[in-house]
Enzyme design. Structure first.
Site, short mmCIF file in Angstrom:
data_model
loop_
_atom_site.label_atom_id
_atom_site.label_comp_id
_atom_site.label_asym_id
_atom_site.label_seq_id
_atom_site.Cartn_x
_atom_site.Cartn_y
_atom_site.Cartn_z
N ASP A 141 4.55 7.02 -6.82
CA ASP A 141 4.45 7.50 -8.13
C ASP A 141 5.99 7.85 -9.04
O ASP A 141 6.22 7.63 -10.07
CB ASP A 141 3.68 8.85 -8.57
N ASP A 149 7.70 4.15 -8.98
CA ASP A 149 7.28 3.24 -10.37
C ASP A 149 8.07 3.44 -11.67
O ASP A 149 8.54 2.43 -12.23
CB ASP A 149 5.82 3.18 -10.54
N ASP A 208 -0.26 3.76 -14.80
CA ASP A 208 0.30 5.00 -14.24
C ASP A 208 -0.51 6.15 -14.37
O ASP A 208 -0.90 6.88 -13.37
CB ASP A 208 1.76 5.38 -14.58
N ASP A 263 -2.95 8.03 -11.49
CA ASP A 263 -2.42 9.55 -11.31
C ASP A 263 -3.97 10.45 -11.83
O ASP A 263 -4.14 11.45 -10.88
CB ASP A 263 -1.34 10.17 -12.40
#
Length: 234
Positions: A54, A57, A75, A79
């Site tokens: 995470d 990226d 993203d 998450d």
């Protein structure tokens, strides 16, 4: 030629390096959830690797100038899915606390969804853009990258350590009778609590922004209707 260029650009967005990292995180999420209740080592490893990716990226997106709306949505989606999945698992592992974990899950999903929708209706480039009149705590969270990263890190670690404690409750540090995983969770708890406060704040303030937009649209519509009625009467 224009159609070919558009197609190539579209395909490039699908294959942006940070987006490929996002796809890998999605795969890791499903693997983690599949083994969550039976093979905790696999689940914990996949979840931890996904969390590390995470951070990667976003770094790749800035480094390679490959920021995109699709990447931002990907993203956020990954998450929220990761946190939601882990909270569901914790609700199953800690049955007396199931309602608390389900409520935390609902708060996390609602606050971020309303935040995204509020940003969209306001025409903001990102949900991380914060108004100058927003509370200083929320502004610091969204405008200071180290703060945002640290809060999110300790929030996820809090849940991750609780997950590990459920399977290794007797794993203790030398010279301590307290579970090492539980101790780590306790150390993360203050920042985790701060994250919940921030979730409540952004849920309320983003809802307020949406209502303000509604009021402006209603007033604008009312003014147009009044103007049209005045022209007819004259």
């Amino acid at each position: 030629t224009n159609k070919l260029t558009h197609t190539m650009q579209t395909r490039n967005v699908w294959l942006f390096a940070p987006n490929i990292v996002g796809y890998i995180r999605i795969v890791l999420f499903f693997v983690a959830m599949y083994f969550a209740l039976d093979q905790w080592q696999v689940c914990a490893a996949c979840y931890f690797v996904s969390f590390v990716l995470d951070a990667l990226d976003g770094f790749l997106a800035r480094l390679l100038n490959q920021c995109s709306n699709f990447g931002a949505v990907l993203d956020m989606m990954t998450d929220r899915a990761g946190t939601a999945g882990l909270l569901v698992v914790l609700a199953l592992l800690y049955r007396p606390w199931a309602f608390a974990f389900i409520s935390l899950n609902a708060l996390d999903l609602m606050s971020h969804w309303v935040r995204m929708y509020s940003s969209l209706t306001a025409g903001k480039g990102s949900h991380k853009e914060c108004a100058s009149n927003a509370p200083w705590l929320l502004r610091m969270y969204y405008t200071k990258r180290p703060v945002l990263t640290s809060v999110c890190l300790f929030n996820e670690l809090f849940y991750w350590f609780l997950y590990l404690h459920a399977f290794q409750p007797t794993f203790a540090m030398v010279g301590s009778s307290m579970s090492a995983w539980l101790l780590c969770a306790v150390l993360c708890a203050p920042v985790w609590a701060l994250k919940q406060v921030l979730n409540v704040m952004q849920l309320f303030l983003s809802s307020q922004e949406i209502v303000s937009t509604d009021v402006e649209q209603l007033q604008s519509g009312g003014s147009k209707s009044s103007g049209a009625a005045g022209k007819k009467s004259s």
